[in-house]
Motif scaffolding. Structure first.
Motif, PDB file in Angstrom:
ATOM      1  N   CYS A 211       0.839  -1.209   0.000  1.00 37.74           N
ATOM      2  CA  CYS A 211       0.000   0.000   0.000  1.00 37.74           C
ATOM      3  C   CYS A 211       0.871   1.255   0.000  1.00 37.74           C
ATOM      4  O   CYS A 211       0.619   2.214  -0.747  1.00 37.74           O
ATOM      5  CB  CYS A 211      -0.916   0.015   1.225  1.00 37.74           C
ATOM      6  N   THR A 212       1.905   1.242   0.839  1.00 41.95           N
ATOM      7  CA  THR A 212       2.808   2.392   0.909  1.00 41.95           C
ATOM      8  C   THR A 212       3.536   2.589  -0.410  1.00 41.95           C
ATOM      9  O   THR A 212       3.715   3.733  -0.870  1.00 41.95           O
ATOM     10  CB  THR A 212       3.825   2.194   2.054  1.00 41.95           C
ATOM     11  N   LEU A 213       3.966   1.489  -1.038  1.00 42.51           N
ATOM     12  CA  LEU A 213       4.644   1.597  -2.332  1.00 42.51           C
ATOM     13  C   LEU A 213       3.746   2.247  -3.377  1.00 42.51           C
ATOM     14  O   LEU A 213       4.204   3.110  -4.150  1.00 42.51           O
ATOM     15  CB  LEU A 213       5.079   0.211  -2.820  1.00 42.51           C
ATOM     16  N   THR A 214       2.480   1.830  -3.437  1.00 38.70           N
ATOM     17  CA  THR A 214       1.581   2.382  -4.458  1.00 38.70           C
ATOM     18  C   THR A 214       1.380   3.885  -4.252  1.00 38.70           C
ATOM     19  O   THR A 214       1.340   4.649  -5.222  1.00 38.70           O
ATOM     20  CB  THR A 214       0.216   1.674  -4.423  1.00 38.70           C
ATOM     21  N   ILE A 215       1.279   4.321  -2.992  1.00 39.96           N
ATOM     22  CA  ILE A 215       1.102   5.755  -2.720  1.00 39.96           C
ATOM     23  C   ILE A 215       2.362   6.517  -3.106  1.00 39.96           C
ATOM     24  O   ILE A 215       2.314   7.554  -3.798  1.00 39.96           O
ATOM     25  CB  ILE A 215       0.760   5.991  -1.239  1.00 39.96           C
ATOM     26  N   ARG A 216       3.516   6.015  -2.682  1.00 42.24           N
ATOM     27  CA  ARG A 216       4.775   6.709  -2.980  1.00 42.24           C
ATOM     28  C   ARG A 216       5.054   6.734  -4.483  1.00 42.24           C
ATOM     29  O   ARG A 216       5.543   7.745  -5.002  1.00 42.24           O
ATOM     30  CB  ARG A 216       5.934   6.028  -2.242  1.00 42.24           C
ATOM     31  N   GLU A 217       4.748   5.649  -5.174  1.00 42.81           N
ATOM     32  CA  GLU A 217       4.971   5.632  -6.617  1.00 42.81           C
ATOM     33  C   GLU A 217       4.048   6.605  -7.336  1.00 42.81           C
ATOM     34  O   GLU A 217       4.467   7.251  -8.310  1.00 42.81           O
ATOM     35  CB  GLU A 217       4.773   4.210  -7.150  1.00 42.81           C
ATOM     36  N   SER A 218       2.818   6.735  -6.874  1.00 36.83           N
ATOM     37  CA  SER A 218       1.898   7.707  -7.477  1.00 36.83           C
ATOM     38  C   SER A 218       2.420   9.131  -7.291  1.00 36.83           C
ATOM     39  O   SER A 218       2.329   9.963  -8.203  1.00 36.83           O
ATOM     40  CB  SER A 218       0.503   7.573  -6.863  1.00 36.83           C
ATOM     41  N   ILE A 219       2.986   9.421  -6.119  1.00 33.19           N
ATOM     42  CA  ILE A 219       3.567  10.740  -5.870  1.00 33.19           C
ATOM     43  C   ILE A 219       4.785  10.965  -6.765  1.00 33.19           C
ATOM     44  O   ILE A 219       4.970  12.047  -7.336  1.00 33.19           O
ATOM     45  CB  ILE A 219       3.935  10.892  -4.381  1.00 33.19           C
TER      46      ILE A 219
ATOM     47  N   HIS B 211       1.182  -4.057 -10.763  1.00 32.28           N
ATOM     48  CA  HIS B 211       1.403  -5.331 -10.074  1.00 32.28           C
ATOM     49  C   HIS B 211       1.531  -5.144  -8.564  1.00 32.28           C
ATOM     50  O   HIS B 211       1.312  -6.086  -7.797  1.00 32.28           O
ATOM     51  CB  HIS B 211       2.609  -6.065 -10.677  1.00 32.28           C
ATOM     52  N   HIS B 212       1.826  -3.916  -8.116  1.00 30.97           N
ATOM     53  CA  HIS B 212       1.820  -3.659  -6.671  1.00 30.97           C
ATOM     54  C   HIS B 212       0.393  -3.631  -6.121  1.00 30.97           C
ATOM     55  O   HIS B 212       0.164  -4.018  -4.973  1.00 30.97           O
ATOM     56  CB  HIS B 212       2.539  -2.347  -6.364  1.00 30.97           C
ATOM     57  N   TYR B 213      -0.567  -3.180  -6.927  1.00 32.77           N
ATOM     58  CA  TYR B 213      -1.971  -3.224  -6.512  1.00 32.77           C
ATOM     59  C   TYR B 213      -2.432  -4.676  -6.382  1.00 32.77           C
ATOM     60  O   TYR B 213      -3.143  -5.029  -5.429  1.00 32.77           O
ATOM     61  CB  TYR B 213      -2.852  -2.486  -7.514  1.00 32.77           C
ATOM     62  N   VAL B 214      -2.015  -5.509  -7.342  1.00 31.43           N
ATOM     63  CA  VAL B 214      -2.373  -6.931  -7.288  1.00 31.43           C
ATOM     64  C   VAL B 214      -1.733  -7.584  -6.065  1.00 31.43           C
ATOM     65  O   VAL B 214      -2.364  -8.389  -5.361  1.00 31.43           O
ATOM     66  CB  VAL B 214      -1.940  -7.651  -8.576  1.00 31.43           C
ATOM     67  N   SER B 215      -0.468  -7.229  -5.791  1.00 26.23           N
ATOM     68  CA  SER B 215       0.228  -7.795  -4.627  1.00 26.23           C
ATOM     69  C   SER B 215      -0.428  -7.351  -3.326  1.00 26.23           C
ATOM     70  O   SER B 215      -0.484  -8.129  -2.360  1.00 26.23           O
ATOM     71  CB  SER B 215       1.701  -7.362  -4.647  1.00 26.23           C
TER      72      SER B 215
END
Length: 347
Positions: A177-185, A200-204
């Motif tokens: 979850c943290t990765l997806t937020i940071r990557e979006s930023i 694939h981070h959302y799927v994970s």
């Protein structure tokens, strides 16, 4: 204490000095707010000017194409043909320049960031802040990869408690979850991350959440060791990728061949051909392990004693991960092969 007045007169003098400093602070803060307002106006002005320029460039590009269709090449003078080609190339270059400018201008958040953070401006205003955030993201990934490796090793070989497994899966959910937020930023600030390596981070995240809710039972124990072994191997490969990709990216940035905001990814991209092809066997082995996990779960779902919906959902998630990772990596390899073939024909 930095200052310890010994008399009333010294206290008065110190108070006068503090009053002067306070006035200076007020003046500085007033100037700071004024500059902030000026920056906001400049941002709005620049954003509007870029939008107008893009619209006019699209109209001009369409008009040039229409002129070329209505007036065949033999009716145009060589100078006109060259001028049209030059303008079209300049339009492409300008689009790239606008993309660079956009990285420093406020923009509306995407759907995911809007749902998570609301309509908060996440654009960092200078290169130092962008690079610092990117480096902090890379360090975060490395630190969590090491922690997940140790945690999965502990669960696999030292302790077999469902509570410990739940904590491990909760850590995975939080991490992804943290990765997806940071990557979006980071994407909002100019990082170029390919679509699948974000998705694939959302799927994970979904997969880890389902694993977290899987109740204790015979089927969970049947899949547990295979799952923890896969997590252990995945953490090991991610550490290898970070270690070698970060060095490769540093060299390519120094040569001016990569963007300063490019990131390490949990996969294979075209720029990795220079010195990182040895990672491919590790990656493909991990992809087929995902397929093996999926097939194992689908076979477990067919057992008469299977009552948990988590078995089927995890099988589907692993199948999506396998197909996305495998075919994306295979596509990169195929594109590189075709480019090498074209170069060989050119020689």
């Amino acid at each position: 204490m930095l200052f310890s007045p010994s008399g009333v007169s010294e206290c008065f003098r110190e108070w006068e000095d503090l009053e002067k400093d306070y006035q200076n602070i007020q003046d500085t803060h007033r100037l700071y707010k004024q500059k902030l307002e000026e920056v906001t106006k400049l941002q709005d002005s620049c954003t509007g000017a870029i939008a107008r320029q893009r619209k006019k460039l699209r109209e001009l590009s369409a008009s040039l194409e229409e002129c070329r269709e209505k007036h065949p090449t033999f009716k145009l003078s060589p100078e006109e043909v060259d001028s049209i080609a030059e303008i079209q190339n300049s339009i492409k270059d300008r689009a790239e320049a606008f993309a660079e400018m956009d990285a420093f201008l406020p923009k509306k958040n995407g759907l995911y960031l809007t749902l998570v953070l609301g309509n908060v401006n996440v654009t960092l205003l200078n290169k130092q802040s962008k690079f610092a955030y990117k480096d902090e993201y890379e360090k975060f990934k490395l630190a969590l990869t090491v922690i997940l490796f140790i945690f999965s090793f502990t669960c696999r070989f030292l302790f077999s408690y469902r509570v410990l497994d739940a904590l491990f899966n909760f850590l995975l959910v939080w991490y992804y979850c943290t990765l997806t937020i940071r990557e979006s930023i980071l994407i909002s600030n100019g990082s170029r991350i390919k679509g699948w390596w974000v998705f694939h981070h959302y799927v994970s995240t979904f997969l880890s959440g389902v694993m977290l809710t899987w109740p204790e039972g015979a089927l969970y124990q049947m899949f547990r060791n295979q799952f923890l072994g896969y997590c252990l191997y995945q953490s090991f490969v991610q550490f290898l990728q970070y270690y070698y990709q970060s060095g490769c990216l540093y060299r390519l940035r120094a040569l001016g061949e990569r963007h300063n905001m490019d990131l390490t990814v949990e996969g294979f991209q075209s720029w990795m051909w220079r010195g990182l092809t040895f990672l491919l066997p590790f990656l493909f082995f991990g992809h087929f392990w995902q397929l093996y996990n999926s097939m194992t779960l689908f076979r477990m779902f067919q057992l008469p004693e299977c009552k948990e919906w988590q078995v089927f959902m995890c099988g589907c998630a692993y199948m999506v991960l396998f197909k996305g990772n495998f075919f994306t990596t295979l596509g990169v390899v195929y594109q590189k092969y075709m480019r090498n073939q074209d170069k060989a024909k050119g020689l």
